[in-house]
Motif scaffolding. Structure first.
Motif, PDB file in Angstrom:
ATOM      1  N   PHE A 175     -50.945   8.616  -8.225  1.00 13.48           N
ATOM      2  CA  PHE A 175     -49.516   8.559  -8.004  1.00 13.48           C
ATOM      3  C   PHE A 175     -48.970   7.199  -8.406  1.00 13.48           C
ATOM      4  O   PHE A 175     -49.677   6.208  -8.365  1.00 13.48           O
ATOM      5  N   GLU A 176     -47.723   7.140  -8.783  1.00 13.87           N
ATOM      6  CA  GLU A 176     -47.055   5.888  -9.110  1.00 13.87           C
ATOM      7  C   GLU A 176     -45.949   5.668  -8.087  1.00 13.87           C
ATOM      8  O   GLU A 176     -44.862   6.231  -8.198  1.00 13.87           O
ATOM      9  N   PRO A 177     -46.222   4.860  -7.043  1.00 13.97           N
ATOM     10  CA  PRO A 177     -45.211   4.639  -6.011  1.00 13.97           C
ATOM     11  C   PRO A 177     -44.071   3.750  -6.508  1.00 13.97           C
ATOM     12  O   PRO A 177     -44.243   2.979  -7.452  1.00 13.97           O
ATOM     13  N   ARG A 178     -42.924   3.883  -5.853  1.00 21.28           N
ATOM     14  CA  ARG A 178     -41.795   2.998  -6.152  1.00 21.28           C
ATOM     15  C   ARG A 178     -41.037   2.724  -4.860  1.00 21.28           C
ATOM     16  O   ARG A 178     -41.157   3.466  -3.889  1.00 21.28           O
ATOM     17  N   LEU A 179     -40.268   1.645  -4.857  1.00 18.18           N
ATOM     18  CA  LEU A 179     -39.365   1.348  -3.750  1.00 18.18           C
ATOM     19  C   LEU A 179     -37.968   1.738  -4.186  1.00 18.18           C
ATOM     20  O   LEU A 179     -37.572   1.487  -5.332  1.00 18.18           O
ATOM     21  N   GLU A 180     -37.231   2.359  -3.274  1.00 15.65           N
ATOM     22  CA  GLU A 180     -35.909   2.884  -3.604  1.00 15.65           C
ATOM     23  C   GLU A 180     -34.940   2.536  -2.479  1.00 15.65           C
ATOM     24  O   GLU A 180     -35.280   2.644  -1.298  1.00 15.65           O
ATOM     25  N   ASP A 181     -33.733   2.099  -2.847  1.00 10.47           N
ATOM     26  CA  ASP A 181     -32.666   1.901  -1.864  1.00 10.47           C
ATOM     27  C   ASP A 181     -31.971   3.247  -1.691  1.00 10.47           C
ATOM     28  O   ASP A 181     -31.256   3.690  -2.596  1.00 10.47           O
ATOM     29  N   GLY A 182     -32.207   3.906  -0.559  1.00 12.41           N
ATOM     30  CA  GLY A 182     -31.651   5.234  -0.315  1.00 12.41           C
ATOM     31  C   GLY A 182     -30.273   5.163   0.311  1.00 12.41           C
ATOM     32  O   GLY A 182     -30.010   4.324   1.169  1.00 12.41           O
ATOM     33  N   LYS A 183     -29.397   6.040  -0.115  1.00 10.25           N
ATOM     34  CA  LYS A 183     -28.041   6.126   0.428  1.00 10.25           C
ATOM     35  C   LYS A 183     -28.065   6.881   1.759  1.00 10.25           C
ATOM     36  O   LYS A 183     -29.029   7.598   2.057  1.00 10.25           O
ATOM     37  N   PRO A 184     -26.999   6.754   2.559  1.00  6.69           N
ATOM     38  CA  PRO A 184     -26.935   7.574   3.783  1.00  6.69           C
ATOM     39  C   PRO A 184     -26.895   9.055   3.403  1.00  6.69           C
ATOM     40  O   PRO A 184     -26.294   9.429   2.399  1.00  6.69           O
ATOM     41  N   LEU A 185     -27.555   9.881   4.202  1.00  2.09           N
ATOM     42  CA  LEU A 185     -27.588  11.322   3.963  1.00  2.09           C
ATOM     43  C   LEU A 185     -27.209  12.064   5.236  1.00  2.09           C
ATOM     44  O   LEU A 185     -27.636  11.687   6.329  1.00  2.09           O
ATOM     45  N   LEU A 186     -26.454  13.112   5.087  1.00  7.12           N
ATOM     46  CA  LEU A 186     -26.148  14.044   6.164  1.00  7.12           C
ATOM     47  C   LEU A 186     -26.816  15.352   5.752  1.00  7.12           C
ATOM     48  O   LEU A 186     -26.471  15.946   4.733  1.00  7.12           O
ATOM     49  N   ILE A 187     -27.838  15.774   6.528  1.00  4.73           N
ATOM     50  CA  ILE A 187     -28.648  16.953   6.186  1.00  4.73           C
ATOM     51  C   ILE A 187     -28.431  18.031   7.249  1.00  4.73           C
ATOM     52  O   ILE A 187     -28.517  17.750   8.445  1.00  4.73           O
ATOM     53  N   ALA A 188     -28.171  19.252   6.814  1.00  4.35           N
ATOM     54  CA  ALA A 188     -28.016  20.390   7.721  1.00  4.35           C
ATOM     55  C   ALA A 188     -29.066  21.433   7.374  1.00  4.35           C
ATOM     56  O   ALA A 188     -29.320  21.703   6.191  1.00  4.35           O
ATOM     57  N   GLY A 189     -29.661  22.017   8.417  1.00  3.96           N
ATOM     58  CA  GLY A 189     -30.640  23.057   8.167  1.00  3.96           C
ATOM     59  C   GLY A 189     -31.295  23.556   9.429  1.00  3.96           C
ATOM     60  O   GLY A 189     -30.806  23.336  10.540  1.00  3.96           O
ATOM     61  N   LEU A 190     -32.423  24.229   9.262  1.00  2.00           N
ATOM     62  CA  LEU A 190     -33.177  24.805  10.373  1.00  2.00           C
ATOM     63  C   LEU A 190     -34.266  23.831  10.802  1.00  2.00           C
ATOM     64  O   LEU A 190     -34.994  23.300   9.962  1.00  2.00           O
ATOM     65  N   ARG A 191     -34.382  23.613  12.122  1.00  5.19           N
ATOM     66  CA  ARG A 191     -35.354  22.655  12.662  1.00  5.19           C
ATOM     67  C   ARG A 191     -36.246  23.365  13.680  1.00  5.19           C
ATOM     68  O   ARG A 191     -35.754  24.085  14.543  1.00  5.19           O
ATOM     69  N   LYS A 192     -37.573  23.137  13.548  1.00  5.62           N
ATOM     70  CA  LYS A 192     -38.536  23.740  14.467  1.00  5.62           C
ATOM     71  C   LYS A 192     -39.634  22.725  14.787  1.00  5.62           C
ATOM     72  O   LYS A 192     -39.860  21.785  14.030  1.00  5.62           O
ATOM     73  N   THR A 193     -40.337  22.987  15.882  1.00  3.78           N
ATOM     74  CA  THR A 193     -41.483  22.182  16.290  1.00  3.78           C
ATOM     75  C   THR A 193     -42.755  22.929  15.918  1.00  3.78           C
ATOM     76  O   THR A 193     -42.843  24.145  16.114  1.00  3.78           O
ATOM     77  N   TYR A 194     -43.744  22.183  15.393  1.00  2.67           N
ATOM     78  CA  TYR A 194     -45.012  22.779  14.977  1.00  2.67           C
ATOM     79  C   TYR A 194     -46.189  22.012  15.567  1.00  2.67           C
ATOM     80  O   TYR A 194     -46.235  20.787  15.475  1.00  2.67           O
ATOM     81  N   ALA A 195     -47.131  22.750  16.120  1.00  2.00           N
ATOM     82  CA  ALA A 195     -48.429  22.194  16.491  1.00  2.00           C
ATOM     83  C   ALA A 195     -49.244  22.118  15.196  1.00  2.00           C
ATOM     84  O   ALA A 195     -48.975  22.861  14.246  1.00  2.00           O
ATOM     85  N   PRO A 196     -50.251  21.238  15.139  1.00  2.00           N
ATOM     86  CA  PRO A 196     -51.031  21.118  13.903  1.00  2.00           C
ATOM     87  C   PRO A 196     -51.563  22.454  13.367  1.00  2.00           C
ATOM     88  O   PRO A 196     -51.518  22.697  12.165  1.00  2.00           O
ATOM     89  N   ALA A 197     -52.038  23.326  14.235  1.00  2.00           N
ATOM     90  CA  ALA A 197     -52.602  24.602  13.793  1.00  2.00           C
ATOM     91  C   ALA A 197     -51.548  25.542  13.208  1.00  2.00           C
ATOM     92  O   ALA A 197     -51.884  26.472  12.482  1.00  2.00           O
ATOM     93  N   ALA A 198     -50.263  25.302  13.510  1.00  2.00           N
ATOM     94  CA  ALA A 198     -49.195  26.203  13.063  1.00  2.00           C
ATOM     95  C   ALA A 198     -48.415  25.678  11.860  1.00  2.00           C
ATOM     96  O   ALA A 198     -47.469  26.320  11.422  1.00  2.00           O
ATOM     97  N   MET A 199     -48.816  24.542  11.308  1.00  2.00           N
ATOM     98  CA  MET A 199     -48.030  23.933  10.223  1.00  2.00           C
ATOM     99  C   MET A 199     -47.962  24.788   8.970  1.00  2.00           C
ATOM    100  O   MET A 199     -47.051  24.637   8.173  1.00  2.00           O
ATOM    101  N   ARG A 200     -48.876  25.729   8.818  1.00  2.00           N
ATOM    102  CA  ARG A 200     -48.802  26.650   7.670  1.00  2.00           C
ATOM    103  C   ARG A 200     -47.536  27.511   7.746  1.00  2.00           C
ATOM    104  O   ARG A 200     -47.108  28.062   6.740  1.00  2.00           O
ATOM    105  N   SER A 201     -46.941  27.609   8.924  1.00  2.00           N
ATOM    106  CA  SER A 201     -45.733  28.419   9.111  1.00  2.00           C
ATOM    107  C   SER A 201     -44.479  27.757   8.560  1.00  2.00           C
ATOM    108  O   SER A 201     -43.418  28.376   8.544  1.00  2.00           O
TER     109      SER A 201
END
Length: 170
Positions: free
Chosen positions: A14-40
């Motif tokens: 991989f070729e990493p880079r540093l980036e100055d990110g702008k403010p973001l407003l993100i809307a979507g679906l949020r859920k909690t996952y246990a490690p065993a359920a992350m495939r979901s």
């Protein structure tokens, strides 16, 4: 503004880079996952996908997967979403998250989306060697990282246009 980051002492594809990110407003679906359920998480994206392009105030077609590590467990919180310009009209079952402007460590992901964990592992190896610290380590409300899927990402093939963005302490 994009900056090239110092190369890690170990070899990565991989070729990493540093980036100055702008403010973001993100809307979507949020859920909690246990490690065993992350495939979901893929099922969460399938549920969210029909909303893309139909969310009031949506900006572009870039999508985001925002990930928080639970400070008291191995669970993660994951939000699949899009950038919006306003809270107005966002569906009631959606979560809206405001991400402030920040400096980010960015790693493009070159392989299939199912192998994104490889890029996460590269970050966990590179970050301690880089002289930077994750902002999430100091603040549980700060995401550990977010995935950015550009318009080049093809959901049918699982390839193209993927990056991981890790917020850094200033």
């Amino acid at each position: 503004m994009s900056h090239t980051a110092a190369k890690p002492t170990h070899e990565t594809k991989f070729e990493p880079r540093l980036e100055d990110g702008k403010p973001l407003l993100i809307a979507g679906l949020r859920k909690t996952y246990a490690p065993a359920a992350m495939r979901s998480i893929s099922a969460q994206w399938q549920t969210f996908a029909p909303h893309i392009g139909k969310i009031p105030g949506q900006i572009g077609r870039t999508t985001y997967g925002v990930c928080w590590q639970s400070p008291d467990s191995a669970n993660i919180e994951y939000l699949s979403g899009v950038e919006i310009s306003t809270f107005a009209g966002v569906p009631d079952d959606f979560t809206v998250v405001s991400l402030p402007a920040a400096k980010y460590f960015v790693l493009p992901h070159q392989g299939h989306v199912s192998k994104l964990y490889e890029t996460c592992e590269a970050i966990s190896k590179w970050l301690p060697e880089s002289g930077h610290q994750s902002a999430a380590a100091a603040d549980a409300e700060t995401p550990a990282f977010f995935e950015r899927y550009s318009e080049e990402f093809n959901p049918q093939t699982g390839m193209g246009g993927m990056e991981l963005w890790v917020p850094l302490q200033s």
